[in-house]
Design an enzyme around this catalytic site. Structure first.
Site, mmCIF file in Angstrom:
data_model
loop_
_atom_site.group_PDB
_atom_site.id
_atom_site.type_symbol
_atom_site.label_atom_id
_atom_site.label_comp_id
_atom_site.label_asym_id
_atom_site.label_seq_id
_atom_site.Cartn_x
_atom_site.Cartn_y
_atom_site.Cartn_z
ATOM 1 C CB SER A 205 -23.492 8.628 -48.581
ATOM 2 O OG SER A 205 -22.853 9.775 -48.351
ATOM 3 C CG ASP A 333 -17.740 8.368 -43.151
ATOM 4 O OD1 ASP A 333 -17.170 8.988 -44.109
ATOM 5 O OD2 ASP A 333 -18.926 7.986 -43.704
ATOM 6 C CG HIS A 362 -18.192 7.742 -47.310
ATOM 7 N ND1 HIS A 362 -19.094 7.957 -46.333
ATOM 8 C CD2 HIS A 362 -18.691 7.645 -48.488
ATOM 9 C CE1 HIS A 362 -20.006 8.543 -47.085
ATOM 10 N NE2 HIS A 362 -19.837 8.533 -48.409
#
Length: 412
Positions: A205, A333, A362
Site C-alpha cells: 500500500s 480493492d 485490501h
C-alpha cells in the site's frame, strides 16, 4: 493521503459502525533474461499485464492454478479486508530493533531477526519490508512475509517509518507518500552493512507507493536487484476520490484516528511550528484528507492536498523503473482502485509484471493453502519471484567470476 496514507491493515472495529548507491545491481533488466520457450500459461482467473514478455512468468508456478478465494470470507471485499485485519494470525517473531538517525535528525526503526549474522553468510540475499500507512513490524502480513523469506535463508529487515511501529519521532515531521529521503538512507545503510548481498524490497500500500517512486527516481542506478509492490494505490487522486464513497468512509475514519493517535504522542514537537500548518485540524482530523491538509502537505511544501496527491503518485514512476518489479493488485480493492493501475506503462516497461486477482480486498487475499487465517495467497508468488531473481543474479555472478578467472589465467 489516500492515498498516500492508505494502506496499512487499518485497525477498524467492524462492530463500531453500522454504516545510496553502494554497488550496481548484478541484475541488469528483465529484458536481458531469455524467457522460457514454452512457459506454462497463467490461469485465466488472473489478469496478467506482462511488460517482460514472459521473462518471469515461467518461474511463478502458483499462477497456473486458479485463484480460489476462501468461501464466505471473500464474498465481499469489505468483509475480506476486515477479516484479514482482525482474524489473520500474527506469527510470534522475536525482533532486534535498530534506531537509525537520519541526516535531518529524524529517526526510523529497523527491526532485524536476531541471530541471523550467526546463521547466514554475508552473501545471503537481504529483503527490506515496507509496511502500509501507520503499519509496522507487528502487522500480520508483514510477519508472515518475514517468516516466509527467513525460512528460505534470506536476511530480512522491517523498515518502520517515522512514528510507525513505535518508531521514535525526533523532529516535527512525519513521513509521506512524497518523501523518499528515509528510503534512500535505509537502503544505503543496509547495503553498506552487507555489501556482498543482493538487496530486494517488498512494499504494501503506502509502502508500495514509496517503493515504486524510489525505483523510478533511482532508475538505472538503483541499488536494489528487484522489488515487489502489493496493493499499491498508484494514482492517489483516484484513490482519494473513492475513499469518500460508501463503506470506505469507515476506513477513512479508522486511519485518520490512527494518524491522530501517533500525532498526539508527539504533539509537543509541533507546538510552536507556526507557518501554514493547521495543527488543531491535524490533531482532530476526522478524515485522512483533513490530516494531510493540516500537516502533511505543508510539511513537504505542497500548495494543496490535491497538489500533494497528484505529485506523490507512483503511477508516474513506472516508466522509469529499471529493476525487475512485480506488482500484485486485487480487482476489488476498496482502497487501491483497479482503475488507477497504470496498465499501459507496465505493459510498455520490459522490467515490469502485473498480476491482478479477481478478489482479495485490501491486504486480504484470503485464498490458497493457508486460508483463512494463515499467510495471504500472495506470499508464495512473491517468494517465487524473489528466489528466481536471486538465482539469476547468483548465476550471473558465477559466470562473471569464471570468465574473470579464465582471462586472468590467460594473462598469466
Amino acid at each position: 493521503m489516500a492515498k498516500a496514507y492508505l494502506g496499512t491493515t487499518p485497525h477498524i472495529n467492524p462492530f463500531a459502525h453500522s454504516t545510496l548507491f553502494h554497488k550496481r545491481s548484478r541484475l541488469s533488466s528483465a529484458g536481458a533474461m531469455p524467457p522460457d520457450q514454452n512457459p506454462p500459461r497463467p490461469h485465466p482467473s488472473l489478469e496478467i499485464v506482462d511488460g517482460t514478455r514472459g521473462s518471469f512468468l515461467h518461474a511463478l508456478k502458483t499462477l497456473v492454478r486458479p485463484y480460489t478465494p476462501f468461501p464466505f470470507v471473500a464474498w465481499n471485499r469489505h468483509v475480506e479486508t476486515i477479516f484479514a485485519a482482525f482474524f489473520r494470525s500474527v506469527p510470534d517473531v522475536r525482533l532486534r530493533r535498530e534506531c537509525l538517525r537520519t541526516k535531518d535528525d529524524g529517526s526510523v526503526a529497523l527491526d532485524w531477526v536476531p541471530g541471523d549474522d550467526r546463521r547466514l553468510s554475508p552473501e545471503s540475499p537481504l529483503l527490506i519490508l515496507l509496511p502500509g500507512l501507520t503499519g509496522g513490524s507487528d502487522d500480520s502480513y508483514v510477519r508472515h512475509m518475514l517468516l516466509r523469506a527467513k525460512s528460505k535463508g534470506w536476511r530480512v529487515v522491517v523498515f518502520n517509518s517515522r512514528g510507525c511501529g513505535n518508531s521514535p519521532v525526533t523532529t516535527p515531521q512525519f513521513y509521506s507518500a512524497s518523501f523518499l529521503g528515509d528510503m534512500h538512507e535505509v537502503v544505503a545503510h543496509v547495503g553498506a552493512r552487507y555489501p556482498k548481498a543482493n538487496l530486494y524490497a517488498v512494499g504494501w500500500s503506502l509502502g508500495a507507493n514509496i517503493l515504486v517512486r524510489y525505483l523510478g527516481q533511482e532508475s538505472h542506478t538503483c541499488p536494489l536487484s528487484g522489488a515487489v509492490s502489493l496493493c499499491n494505490p498508484f494514482n492517489l487522486v483516484i484513490a482519494d476520490e473513492d475513499f469518500h464513497k460508501g463503506f470506505n468512509n469507515v476506513y477513512d475514519k479508522a486511519l485518520s484516528s490512527a494518524l491522530c493517535k501517533i500525532f498526539k504522542k508527539h504533539a509537543l514537537l509541533f507546538e510552536d511550528i507556526g507557518g501554514d500548518f493547521n495543527i488543531p485540524m491535524a490533531a482532530k482530523a476526522k478524515t485522512v484528507r483533513d490530516f494531510d491538509e493540516g500537516l502533511t502537505r505543508v510539511s513537504f511544501g505542497f500548495k494543496s492536498v490535491d497538489d500533494y496527491y497528484f505529485n506523490s503518485s507512483s503511477s508516474d514512476s513506472i516508466k522509469d523503473v529499471c529493476r525487475p518489479l512485480l506488482c500484485i493488485q486485487a480487482a476489488n480493492d476498496p482502497i487501491a482502485p483497479s482503475r488507477g493501475i497504470p496498465r499501459e506503462d507496465i505493459k510498455a516497461n520490459p522490467n515490469c509484471l502485473l498480476i491482478v486477482t479477481p478478489q482479495g480486498g485490501h491486504l486480504g487475499w484470503v485464498a490458497g493453502g493457508e486460508a483463512p487465517i494463515g499467510a495471504p495467497w500472495t506470499d508464495t508468488v512473491v517468494i517465487e519471484f524473489l528466489e528466481h531473481l536471486e538465482r539469476e543474479a547468483s548465476s550471473k555472478a558465477l559466470s562473471s567470476s569464471s570468465n574473470t578467472g579464465i582471462v586472468h589465467h590467460m594473462e598469466v
